[in-house]
Scaffold this active site. Structure first.
Site, PDB file in Angstrom:
ATOM      1  N   ASP A  13       0.083   4.283   4.542  1.00  0.00           N
ATOM      2  CA  ASP A  13      -0.813   3.207   4.919  1.00  0.00           C
ATOM      3  C   ASP A  13       0.032   2.284   5.821  1.00  0.00           C
ATOM      4  OD1 ASP A  13      -3.049   1.322   4.589  1.00  0.00           O
ATOM      5  OD2 ASP A  13      -1.595   0.163   3.452  1.00  0.00           O
ATOM      6  N   LEU A  14      -0.609   1.436   6.589  1.00  0.00           N
ATOM      7  CA  LEU A  14       0.175   0.589   7.500  1.00  0.00           C
ATOM      8  C   LEU A  14       0.340  -0.837   6.974  1.00  0.00           C
ATOM      9  CD1 LEU A  14       1.567   0.306  10.297  1.00  0.00           C
ATOM     10  CD2 LEU A  14      -0.651  -0.391  11.202  1.00  0.00           C
ATOM     11  N   ASP A  15      -0.789  -1.595   6.985  1.00  0.00           N
ATOM     12  CA  ASP A  15      -0.728  -3.007   6.594  1.00  0.00           C
ATOM     13  C   ASP A  15      -0.317  -3.146   5.136  1.00  0.00           C
ATOM     14  OD1 ASP A  15      -1.698  -4.029   9.070  1.00  0.00           O
ATOM     15  OD2 ASP A  15      -3.726  -3.467   8.505  1.00  0.00           O
ATOM     16  N   THR A  21       1.792  -7.210   7.626  1.00  0.00           N
ATOM     17  CA  THR A  21       0.646  -7.789   8.328  1.00  0.00           C
ATOM     18  C   THR A  21      -0.493  -8.206   7.391  1.00  0.00           C
ATOM     19  OG1 THR A  21       0.089  -5.486   8.726  1.00  0.00           O
ATOM     20  CG2 THR A  21       0.833  -6.739  10.634  1.00  0.00           C
ATOM     21  N   LYS A  49      -8.100  -5.729   0.845  1.00  0.00           N
ATOM     22  CA  LYS A  49      -6.971  -4.875   1.240  1.00  0.00           C
ATOM     23  C   LYS A  49      -7.407  -3.441   1.434  1.00  0.00           C
ATOM     24  CE  LYS A  49      -2.825  -7.097  -0.441  1.00  0.00           C
ATOM     25  NZ  LYS A  49      -1.595  -6.850  -1.191  1.00  0.00           N
ATOM     26  N   SER A 118      -4.496   4.672   8.190  1.00  0.00           N
ATOM     27  CA  SER A 118      -4.774   3.230   8.122  1.00  0.00           C
ATOM     28  C   SER A 118      -6.227   2.931   8.452  1.00  0.00           C
ATOM     29  CB  SER A 118      -3.872   2.496   9.122  1.00  0.00           C
ATOM     30  OG  SER A 118      -4.269   1.149   9.252  1.00  0.00           O
ATOM     31  N   ALA A 119      -6.765   1.904   7.796  1.00  0.00           N
ATOM     32  CA  ALA A 119      -8.125   1.454   8.102  1.00  0.00           C
ATOM     33  C   ALA A 119      -8.162   0.591   9.355  1.00  0.00           C
ATOM     34  CB  ALA A 119      -8.670   0.657   6.925  1.00  0.00           C
ATOM     35  N   LYS A 149     -11.642   3.656   3.489  1.00  0.00           N
ATOM     36  CA  LYS A 149     -11.181   3.671   2.101  1.00  0.00           C
ATOM     37  C   LYS A 149     -12.093   2.781   1.259  1.00  0.00           C
ATOM     38  CE  LYS A 149      -6.512   3.752   4.010  1.00  0.00           C
ATOM     39  NZ  LYS A 149      -5.289   2.970   4.266  1.00  0.00           N
ATOM     40  N   GLU A 173       0.595   3.505  -0.573  1.00  0.00           N
ATOM     41  CA  GLU A 173      -0.520   2.559  -0.417  1.00  0.00           C
ATOM     42  C   GLU A 173      -0.256   1.222  -1.104  1.00  0.00           C
ATOM     43  OE1 GLU A 173      -3.344   1.460   0.570  1.00  0.00           O
ATOM     44  OE2 GLU A 173      -4.114   3.110   1.772  1.00  0.00           O
ATOM     45  N   ASP A 174      -0.801   0.146  -0.536  1.00  0.00           N
ATOM     46  CA  ASP A 174      -0.693  -1.161  -1.206  1.00  0.00           C
ATOM     47  C   ASP A 174      -2.054  -1.644  -1.712  1.00  0.00           C
ATOM     48  OD1 ASP A 174      -1.812  -1.749   1.327  1.00  0.00           O
ATOM     49  OD2 ASP A 174      -1.170  -3.840   1.121  1.00  0.00           O
TER      50      ASP A 174
END
Ligand code: B16
Ligand code: MG
Length: 213
Positions: A13-15, A21, A49, A118-119, A149, A173-174
């Site tokens: 995942d990115l953020d 971010t 999130k 990523s979303a 997601k 994932e966060d």
């Protein structure tokens, strides 16, 4: 934490996992909320999130018992992104989260496939700005999937493009939505930086530091 040696691909995942971010998304939504007379608590922000921009707005409207026209929604979505882009104008490799670069490098050195799921529709720009785009064998972002997601589409598409069966993929994932997406996609997951009382992923780490492959 040590990786299971069955794993052939790491999907990030990115953020909130690779780049710091998530906080900027919150600040941007807070600004929008105060402009339109709505509230967003830190606790409610947890629900945003990992979910798409449009779905985030729907959740905020719901929390605030507000209903607005499609036109107004579009306007707010544009404004939120403008606000977010302004906040991340100076984003650079210093904004990578602890251990992110080391894990990407180590994954590559060990011959694992590296993917992004990523979303965010801003994902590629963020990867470029933080100078990690070269580590990725395939990038799936919010422009490429219809169902965000917790739907598994983003991770399934990524695994498919990496040509790795889901059971050999490990997702970092966060967000709860993201961990659910990984589970539904039949992948194992590592929850990164989850609040202590939330146990949803197969494994948990506070940061990406000290993950051994
Ligand atoms: P954008 P991730 C997600 O990214 C964020 O967690 C979520 O808060 C945000 O609403 C979503 O991206 C959409 O982002 O507005 O940039 O398209 O965590 O899936 O990498
Ligand atoms: Mg995230």
């Amino acid at each position: 934490m040590e990786l299971n040696n069955r794993i052939k691909a790491l999907i990030f995942d990115l953020d909130g996992v690779l780049v710091d971010t998530a906080h900027f998304h919150y600040l941007a939504w807070k600004e929008i909320c105060s402009k339109y007379g709505m509230d967003l608590s830190l606790n409610d922000n947890l629900r945003l999130k990992g979910v798409s921009r449009t779905e985030s707005l729907n959740i905020i409207l719901n929390i605030n018992n507000k209903s607005i026209s499609q036109g107004e929604k579009q306007q707010i979505l544009v404004e939120k992104n403008q606000c977010y882009l302004k906040l991340i104008e100076t984003l650079n490799s210093n904004d990578l989260l602890p251990g992110a670069l080391e894990l990407l490098k180590s994954g590559k050195e060990h011959g694992l496939k590296i993917g992004l799921g990523s979303a965010s529709k801003n994902a590629t720009a963020i990867l470029e700005r933080t100078k990690i785009v070269e580590y990725f064998d395939y990038v799936v972002d919010g422009n490429m999937v219809k169902n965000s997601k917790p739907a598994p589409e983003v991770f399934k598409l990524c695994a498919n493009k990496l040509a790795i069966e889901p059971e050999y993929c490990l997702v970092f994932e966060d967000s709860i939505a993201g961990v659910q997406a990984a589970k539904t996609a039949n992948m194992s997951s590592v929850g990164v930086g989850f609040p202590a009382d939330i146990v949803v992923a197969d494994k948990h780490v506070d940061t990406l530091l000290n993950i051994k492959i």
